[in-house]
Design an enzyme around this catalytic site. Structure first.
Site, PDB file in Angstrom:
ATOM      1  N   LEU A 135       2.661  23.341  38.032  1.00  0.00           N
ATOM      2  CA  LEU A 135       1.207  23.205  37.950  1.00  0.00           C
ATOM      3  C   LEU A 135       0.777  22.350  36.769  1.00  0.00           C
ATOM      4  O   LEU A 135      -0.234  21.672  36.800  1.00  0.00           O
ATOM      5  CB  LEU A 135       0.567  24.588  37.776  1.00  0.00           C
ATOM      6  CG  LEU A 135       0.560  25.506  38.980  1.00  0.00           C
ATOM      7  CD1 LEU A 135       0.062  26.877  38.586  1.00  0.00           C
ATOM      8  CD2 LEU A 135      -0.305  24.925  40.086  1.00  0.00           C
ATOM      9  N   GLY A 136       1.558  22.416  35.748  1.00  0.00           N
ATOM     10  CA  GLY A 136       1.188  21.667  34.554  1.00  0.00           C
ATOM     11  C   GLY A 136       2.116  22.016  33.416  1.00  0.00           C
ATOM     12  O   GLY A 136       3.114  22.729  33.604  1.00  0.00           O
ATOM     13  N   ASP A 185     -11.392  28.774  20.403  1.00  0.00           N
ATOM     14  CA  ASP A 185     -11.050  27.497  21.030  1.00  0.00           C
ATOM     15  C   ASP A 185     -11.687  27.392  22.406  1.00  0.00           C
ATOM     16  O   ASP A 185     -11.050  26.946  23.355  1.00  0.00           O
ATOM     17  CB  ASP A 185      -9.516  27.389  21.116  1.00  0.00           C
ATOM     18  CG  ASP A 185      -9.075  25.945  21.329  1.00  0.00           C
ATOM     19  OD1 ASP A 185      -9.935  25.052  21.261  1.00  0.00           O
ATOM     20  OD2 ASP A 185      -7.876  25.717  21.580  1.00  0.00           O
TER      21      ASP A 185
END
Ligand code: AMP
Length: 850
Positions: free
Chosen positions: A560-561, A701
């Site tokens: 997926l990544g 974040d």
């Protein structure tokens, strides 16, 4: 790309040669809060009791009885009481922070006004005055709020004293912090003739050194002042200075009519013998008013008692074309000295100088920022003004420097290339191992999976950098339960194995949560101080413990990544519901899709700890808008966390692929997204953040890159600890500190390292802005990282010079107003996530009815 890195490095390397302290950036906490300043370096004139001794005067600390309090009642000593901080070396101090004694409501003492005294040698003390001559600084109005005051002019000192101003009607107690950076120039004093007065068209322009802190007679001796305050004069000295004081303020100027020798002599004393490369002199050149840069400079050097005979001379080229003020670089030929005496010869009636800086062996500031005024440096570097050449020996030195720089650059290129090759080999090896392991262990299920969406693989060959982890505050409502002991044991085992098997690699970036302890002012009822996530136990889920999942049940489908920890895989799994003991939902034994985040096998011990930390944090969170952790594989490598699969990937990429409808009646195509949908998505993020803030949890974040999109534009907040290489451009490494997403950070997070729910609100405003621009550009894309930091300084100063993100083209007014409230300077004036959520729900309803 190595070439890109080279371009990034080049200004940095050149910066090391020519940079000087920059008051806009030199604003780091000097260590009262962080503990860098030791207890023995904090002293006081007196103390009320042992529990209010000087060492308890640390800002944001509640130790002892909560602050330093002097013994003023028994023997009123007025302005004699002080809290003294020894910084051990000379520092450029730009900001002072004060707070009173709160002690969880037991204290109510604070200093409404105070003064500052400072000393460079510990024996001669100077009272600080602002640019208008006032010594009094307005302090606190209550015992808990931190009040920060810009020190204009900044102080160059080793010892700083806070002197509370009191009329004895109340007891004062103080907690303090100083902000700035080390003074690497090493200049401890300069001596020069006193600046004079010029009369232009009947106006008296005072060209004296207003902030000089030494002795003043006909000459100025043993002090520092405007020539070392880090700010430069304007091109036109008859204009008011940037500080709004009188014209000519920034300059010290002399007329040749009072100097028969036709030269002004200045002497500079340093802290120790240094090897001098160059001197930068900022001069006015308004030749139309009889002011010009000096005709020639002769500099003499002294290491011991006597001046050496051999001098260095430099003759800048006369310029009657441009009236711009500028820095003139005088090469000092690597002469060793503890003192330098320079004679600057007049080339016109007047000579005016606003700043002098020296570059010597250790004097390297990593803050080469753009000047605030429009001065043009007169450079000896190629690319600077080629007309201002120096003599042959200087040219040789320059060539030597350039050769050295080229050699360093070549070495860096070789190291970068070597690291990339090495990284690729490691990645390939670990990928191969993982694939082999998955193929060997997992039974392959090829039954139809109807809703699988292809997702883009993100190739990343860049090296891994740690970014700060999440800030975690112990949620008071969640406690460890016995059934979670199993997961606890797993995590403990994973941590222990990281200790045994992995080398303790030094981290390039300090761990934010390890470094700071910050009080969350928005959470009065909670524990107050955040704690590092390592110490946080895994929380019980509603449905039971996160037990070790049998990894052979996972069937790899696709990548997926790739993130900070390693690759993220789409896997198919059967029996997950049974495993999790889920009561609701699909109870059939159909396979489901999950995302499996693996920790790469060559991860350092710190990265491994961060991975486990993210698991700990995620295991405690259960909300429809927070990505859910389903199970973990921690008993053997590679460590895995199994989370729910979000088929549309991260929000940033998702929105980048979309467009807004061009007109109101426009049909929605596959790649168009309506404003209403965007607000609906933002509402979900607000809802997830509302949940986090209710647990007193600071994300630190929040950004579109850290939110994931599922089916039907469902949004969930993710990335509880690390960010991804793909978005490394969104992060900035502040000198010696963590890598930070500065474009999403509130001013107080950037300048003071303070992260609270209110700073999450700020980041939410930026995230909302990203969404309304469909992530087509980075926030503040026209500003460099350094300029973004300068801008946070403007937010702090609050003189209407700060730049806000512009209203996106199709953004409803109400939504932009909401963003602006998220960026209020005063954290307390920013809305809560509860309010943000409510406002967005209203906006959605409004859009539907329009
Ligand atoms: P991360 O390690 O969380 O930064 O993730 C790296 C990449 O994996 C991101 O670009 C995401 O698109 C993808 N990813 C991470 N978690 C998930 C998930 N739960 N579902 C779908 N894609 C994911």
């Amino acid at each position: 790309m190595p070439q890109t890195r080279l371009l990034i490095l080049l200004p940095f390397l050149l910066g090391t040669v020519r940079s000087q302290v920059n008051p806009g950036v030199c604003r780091y906490p000097l260590g009262m809060t962080g503990g860098k300043i030791q207890d023995e370096d904090i002293s006081a004139s007196s103390q009320w009791s042992e529990s209010t001794a000087a060492r308890y005067g640390r800002l944001d600390f509640d130790d002892g009885d909560g602050a330093w309090c002097p013994d003023v009642v028994s023997e009123p000593r007025g302005l004699k009481e002080f809290l003294q901080v020894d910084l051990r070396t000379l520092h450029f101090v730009t900001l002072a922070g004060t707070q009173g004694r709160h002690a969880d409501g037991a204290g109510n003492e604070f200093a409404q006004r105070y003064r500052i005294k400072y000393s460079r040698d510990g024996s001669r003390w100077v009272s600080w005055r602002d640019r208008r001559g006032s010594q009094i600084i307005e302090g606190n109005e209550n015992p808990y709020d931190v009040v920060l005051k810009d020190l204009e002019p900044p102080i160059i000192a080793r010892f700083v004293r806070f002197v509370p101003v009191t009329d004895h009607s109340m007891t004062v107690c103080m907690r303090v912090e100083l902000y700035g950076c080390e003074w690497l120039d090493g200049l401890v004093s300069y001596s020069a003739p006193v600046g004079q007065e010029m009369i232009v068209r009947g106006w008296h322009i005072h060209l004296n050194d207003t902030t000089y802190d030494g002795a003043m007679g006909f000459s100025m001796t043993e002090g520092l002042g405007q020539l070392t305050d880090g700010s430069w004069g304007l091109d036109d000295f008859t204009q008011s200075s940037v500080y709004g004081v009188w014209p000519g303020y920034d300059y010290v100027g002399w007329s040749n009519t009072t100097f028969p020798s036709n030269a002004v002599e200045m002497t500079f004393e340093f802290d120790r013998v240094r090897n001098f490369t160059s001197m930068k002199v900022h001069c006015n050149n308004m030749y139309t008013s009889g002011v010009r840069i000096f005709r020639q400079a002769h500099c003499y050097f002294r290491s011991g008692a006597d001046w050496e005979e051999k001098s260095v001379s430099f003759k800048p080229r006369a310029d009657i074309m441009s009236p711009s003020a500028r820095f003139v670089y005088v090469a000092l030929g690597h002469r060793m000295a503890r003192a330098i005496k320079c004679r600057f010869e007049f080339s016109d009636t007047w000579m005016m100088i606003s700043e002098i800086a020296f570059q010597s062996d250790a004097a390297v500031y990593n803050t080469s920022l753009a000047p605030r005024n429009h001065g043009h440096p007169t450079s000896l570097h190629p690319g600077g003004n080629p007309t201002h050449k120096t003599d042959d020996s200087n040219t040789r030195i320059l060539i030597g420097c350039l050769v050295a720089i080229i050699a360093i650059l070549l070495a860096i290129i070789i190291i970068i290339l070597w690291r990339q090759v090495w990284q690729k080999m490691l990645e390939k090896a670990s990928r191969q191992m993982l694939d082999e392991e998955l193929t060997a262990h997992l039974s392959v299920h090829t039954e139809a999976i109807s809703n699988r969406l292809s997702s883009s693989d993100v190739e990343s060959t860049s090296t891994y950098e740690r970014v700060f982890p999440l800030d975690y505050q112990e949620p008071s409502g969640l406690r460890k339960s016995p059934e979670f002991q199993a997961t606890e044991n797993l995590v403990a085992a994973a941590e222990a194995s990281s200790e045994q098997t992995l080398p303790d690699l030094p981290d390039a970036v300090p761990h934010y949560a390890e470094a700071d302890v910050v009080k969350d002012q928005e959470a009065p009822g909670a524990l107050g101080y955040r704690i590092t996530a390592v110490g946080v136990p895994l929380a019980p889920g509603r449905d039971g413990a996160l037990e070790e999942f049998p990894r052979e049940k996972l069937t790899f489908r696709e990548k997926l990544g790739e993130g900070q920890f390693g690759e993220v895989h789409l896997c198919e799994v059967r029996g997950m519901q049974d495993f999790m003991n889920e009561v609701e939902g699909d109870q059939t034994n159909e396979p489901i899709l999950v995302a499996v985040k693996t920790l790469r096998e060559d991860a350092s011990k710190n990265t491994r700890n961060d991975f486990v930390k993210e698991i700990r944090i995620m295991s405690r969170l259960r909300d429809p808008n927070i990505v859910r952790l389903l199970a973990v594989c921690l008993e053997s490598d590679p460590l895995c966390m199994i989370t729910e699969y979000m088929e549309n990937g991260d929000l940033n990429q998702f929105l980048s692929r979309h467009e807004l409808p061009t007109s109101a009646g426009d049909q929605l195509h596959a790649n168009t997204i309506s404003c209403h949908t965007l607000i609906h998505m933002a509402t979900q993020i607000a809802s997830g953040m509302k949940y986090l803030s209710s647990l007193n949890f600071v994300h630190r974040d929040l950004a579109t890159r850290n939110c994931l999109v599922g089916a039907s534009t469902t949004i969930k907040i993710a990335d509880f600890g690390m960010s991804r290489n793909l978005y490394r451009g969104d992060y900035y490494r502040i000198q010696g500190r963590a890598v930070l997403p500065i474009r999403w950070m509130s001013w107080e997070s950037v300048l003071l390292g303070k992260f609270t729910t209110a700073s999450d609100v700020w980041a939410f405003g930026v995230t909302l802005w990203e969404m309304l621009t469909l992530c087509k550009e980075q926030p503040f894309s026209t500003l460099s990282d350094e300029e973004v930091i300068e801008n946070t300084g403007e937010f702090f100063r609050d003189q209407n010079k700060q730049v806000y993100l512009q209203k996106p083209a199709f953004c409803p007014d109400a939504v932009y107003s909401l963003m602006r409230t998220c960026w209020m300077r005063n954290a307390k004036e920013r809305p809560t996530f509860q309010r943000i959520h409510g406002t967005l729900v209203d906006c959605q309803a409004q859009l539907l009815s329009d």
